[in-house]
Design a protein around this motif. Structure first.
Motif, PDB file in Angstrom:
ATOM      1  N   MET A 179     -17.036  26.901  13.074  1.00  0.00           N
ATOM      2  CA  MET A 179     -15.805  26.453  13.209  1.00  0.00           C
ATOM      3  C   MET A 179     -15.026  27.462  14.142  1.00  0.00           C
ATOM      4  O   MET A 179     -14.088  26.965  14.422  1.00  0.00           O
ATOM      5  CB  MET A 179     -15.156  26.436  11.675  1.00  0.00           C
ATOM      6  N   ASP A 180     -15.334  28.650  14.009  1.00  0.00           N
ATOM      7  CA  ASP A 180     -14.394  29.511  15.123  1.00  0.00           C
ATOM      8  C   ASP A 180     -14.736  28.951  16.441  1.00  0.00           C
ATOM      9  O   ASP A 180     -13.804  28.805  17.353  1.00  0.00           O
ATOM     10  CB  ASP A 180     -15.035  30.897  14.754  1.00  0.00           C
ATOM     11  N   ALA A 181     -16.006  28.782  16.970  1.00  0.00           N
ATOM     12  CA  ALA A 181     -16.145  28.279  18.198  1.00  0.00           C
ATOM     13  C   ALA A 181     -15.630  26.809  18.451  1.00  0.00           C
ATOM     14  O   ALA A 181     -15.067  26.529  19.372  1.00  0.00           O
ATOM     15  CB  ALA A 181     -17.827  28.158  18.348  1.00  0.00           C
ATOM     16  N   LEU A 182     -15.902  25.985  17.336  1.00  0.00           N
ATOM     17  CA  LEU A 182     -15.245  24.730  17.426  1.00  0.00           C
ATOM     18  C   LEU A 182     -13.704  24.817  17.963  1.00  0.00           C
ATOM     19  O   LEU A 182     -13.124  23.763  18.611  1.00  0.00           O
ATOM     20  CB  LEU A 182     -15.653  23.957  16.251  1.00  0.00           C
ATOM     21  N   HIS A 183     -13.139  25.712  17.433  1.00  0.00           N
ATOM     22  CA  HIS A 183     -11.488  25.880  17.075  1.00  0.00           C
ATOM     23  C   HIS A 183     -11.117  25.993  18.361  1.00  0.00           C
ATOM     24  O   HIS A 183     -10.040  25.596  18.759  1.00  0.00           O
ATOM     25  CB  HIS A 183     -11.001  26.937  16.194  1.00  0.00           C
ATOM     26  N   ASN A 184     -11.927  26.760  19.385  1.00  0.00           N
ATOM     27  CA  ASN A 184     -11.284  26.966  20.750  1.00  0.00           C
ATOM     28  C   ASN A 184     -11.349  25.618  21.540  1.00  0.00           C
ATOM     29  O   ASN A 184     -10.440  25.790  22.435  1.00  0.00           O
ATOM     30  CB  ASN A 184     -12.442  27.830  21.313  1.00  0.00           C
ATOM     31  N   ASN A 185     -11.951  24.838  20.789  1.00  0.00           N
ATOM     32  CA  ASN A 185     -11.907  23.495  22.037  1.00  0.00           C
ATOM     33  C   ASN A 185     -11.162  22.396  21.223  1.00  0.00           C
ATOM     34  O   ASN A 185     -10.740  21.136  21.770  1.00  0.00           O
ATOM     35  CB  ASN A 185     -13.551  22.833  21.831  1.00  0.00           C
ATOM     36  N   ILE A 186     -10.452  22.646  19.905  1.00  0.00           N
ATOM     37  CA  ILE A 186      -9.621  21.910  19.489  1.00  0.00           C
ATOM     38  C   ILE A 186      -8.252  21.695  19.780  1.00  0.00           C
ATOM     39  O   ILE A 186      -7.808  22.711  20.057  1.00  0.00           O
ATOM     40  CB  ILE A 186      -9.531  22.160  17.966  1.00  0.00           C
ATOM     41  N   ALA A 187      -7.542  20.455  20.241  1.00  0.00           N
ATOM     42  CA  ALA A 187      -6.270  20.255  20.631  1.00  0.00           C
ATOM     43  C   ALA A 187      -5.450  20.481  19.563  1.00  0.00           C
ATOM     44  O   ALA A 187      -4.491  21.136  19.604  1.00  0.00           O
ATOM     45  CB  ALA A 187      -6.071  18.858  21.442  1.00  0.00           C
ATOM     46  N   ARG A 188      -5.647  19.697  18.370  1.00  0.00           N
ATOM     47  CA  ARG A 188      -4.872  19.695  17.528  1.00  0.00           C
ATOM     48  C   ARG A 188      -5.786  19.222  16.078  1.00  0.00           C
ATOM     49  O   ARG A 188      -6.563  18.500  16.192  1.00  0.00           O
ATOM     50  CB  ARG A 188      -3.521  19.201  17.535  1.00  0.00           C
ATOM     51  N   TYR A 189      -5.130  19.537  15.097  1.00  0.00           N
ATOM     52  CA  TYR A 189      -5.607  19.153  13.715  1.00  0.00           C
ATOM     53  C   TYR A 189      -4.597  17.933  12.944  1.00  0.00           C
ATOM     54  O   TYR A 189      -3.408  18.318  12.971  1.00  0.00           O
ATOM     55  CB  TYR A 189      -5.950  20.320  12.648  1.00  0.00           C
ATOM     56  N   THR A 190      -5.208  16.705  12.791  1.00  0.00           N
ATOM     57  CA  THR A 190      -4.289  15.725  12.173  1.00  0.00           C
ATOM     58  C   THR A 190      -4.254  15.746  10.615  1.00  0.00           C
ATOM     59  O   THR A 190      -4.970  16.522  10.225  1.00  0.00           O
ATOM     60  CB  THR A 190      -4.800  14.335  12.645  1.00  0.00           C
ATOM     61  N   HIS A 191      -3.410  15.370  10.058  1.00  0.00           N
ATOM     62  CA  HIS A 191      -3.211  15.009   8.584  1.00  0.00           C
ATOM     63  C   HIS A 191      -3.923  13.807   8.005  1.00  0.00           C
ATOM     64  O   HIS A 191      -3.458  13.325   6.838  1.00  0.00           O
ATOM     65  CB  HIS A 191      -1.851  15.224   8.077  1.00  0.00           C
ATOM     66  N   SER A 192      -4.767  13.019   8.814  1.00  0.00           N
ATOM     67  CA  SER A 192      -5.200  11.844   8.403  1.00  0.00           C
ATOM     68  C   SER A 192      -6.780  11.855   9.159  1.00  0.00           C
ATOM     69  O   SER A 192      -6.799  12.201  10.113  1.00  0.00           O
ATOM     70  CB  SER A 192      -4.576  10.685   9.262  1.00  0.00           C
TER      71      SER A 192
END
Length: 339
Positions: free
Chosen positions: A192-205
């Motif tokens: 998840m640390d590595a994935l987080h680098n590529n995440i644009a944003r986290y939604t609430h849905s």
């Protein structure tokens, strides 16, 4: 004559309900079911029970779960109709559910029924993780399709992935808990640390990442398969990818809140919730339902998805929920959408 008598009795009951001559019980029902489905659920239920009015309180899984826990000493809900089984397992462990075996529960697939001597919750349907991949947007950005969860950590996907926040979304939580089961505690957080680098944003849905991918606002949305299939059927240029390591899943379930003053009416809702009719209703929004033989084939549902469902440890997910969410929030919440 009997048919005529039954017809006129039905007319009389309808007239009495319409004029308020029959006492109407109102139930406060907490749910995380998609808002677009709630009127249909209530309408179908009222065909069998016209004297019970359902007042919905709807929000995402994490928010409804937190609300129930906050109200533990002063419950406001009579029952829950449509919340992740992992959440209901947590509520059960806190003594917040009223055990009840609905009439006909033995007809359900056993994995959709709480294992207690008298079940504290009963399942409705299941939703399964997948990746929604917009082929048009991906080509514009020079991306190639991922085939695994690990592929999504490749630097080429930086800023091109959206997923749900597990504190708000049941889909987000099933993703996180499944990665911890697939990769181990240490390996899961490293992933998840590595994935987080590529995440644009986290939604609430849980459905929003796929909806955004379908609309072309992001190439990749981590969501659930049925949402992707619906969007693809509507013409979106999506591929629904089943990661090779396996996919997390959870089931929606229903339960009576302990201490309700409307126990008999709440039991009637649970009786209805396990019927074939109710499961046919669930099947319009979910590909996997609790009643065997009901689910119809879903157009564009990805091949091999059901075989890819991990052997989900629901007890692990429920018992470690608070710690998992706290750790996730401390690491990644900075990219979450405003609430």
């Amino acid at each position: 004559m009997k048919k005529a008598a039954s017809f006129y009795a039905s007319l009389a009951l309808s007239a009495l309900v319409a004029t308020g001559a029959v006492a109407e019980t109102e139930l406060t029902v907490y749910t995380a079911v998609e808002a677009e489905d709630l009127a249909r659920y209530a309408e179908t239920f009222n065909e069998s029970y016209p004297d019970i009015k359902i007042n919905w309180v709807r929000d995402s899984t994490g928010i409804i779960t937190a609300k129930l826990l906050a109200e533990r000493d002063n419950p406001q809900a009579d029952l829950v109709w449509g919340l992740a089984a992992t959440s209901l397992l947590l509520l059960k462990s806190e003594g917040m559910l009223e055990p009840y075996a609905p009439e006909g529960v033995e007809k359900l697939d056993s994995k959709f029924v709480d294992s207690g001597e008298t079940p504290s919750w009963v399942g409705m349907d299941a939703w399964v993780a997948s990746v929604c991949y917009n082929t048009v947007e991906a080509e514009k950005n020079g991306l190639t399709p991922p085939t695994s969860w690990q592929d999504l950590t490749d630097p080429m996907y930086e800023g091109h992935v959206i997923m749900p926040n597990p504190n708000s979304s049941g889909t987000g939580f099933l993703d996180v808990s499944s990665w911890l089961q697939l990769f181990g505690e240490e390996g899961g957080w490293e992933y998840m640390d590595a994935l987080h680098n590529n995440i644009a944003r986290y939604t609430h849905s849980g459905s929003k990442p796929c909806k955004l991918a379908a609309a072309g606002e992001i190439p990749i949305g981590i969501s659930f398969a049925f949402r992707g299939a619906k969007s693809k059927a509507a013409g979106a240029p999506l591929e629904i990818i089943v990661p090779s390591e396996g996919v997390g899943w959870d089931m929606e379930a229903s339960a009576i809140v302990a201490g309700t003053a409307n126990l008999e009416a709440a039991q009637k809702v649970l009786d209805f919730s396990v019927t074939k009719e109710a499961n046919e209703m669930y099947n319009s929004g979910y590909a996997v339902v609790a009643y065997p033989g009901v689910a119809k084939p879903v157009e564009h549902f990805p091949e091999g998805l059901l075989d890819a469902m991990i052997d989900n440890d629901f007890e692990y997910a429920a018992n470690n929920r608070a710690a998992i969410l706290k750790e996730w929030q401390s690491r990644y919440d900075g990219k979450s959408d405003p609430k």
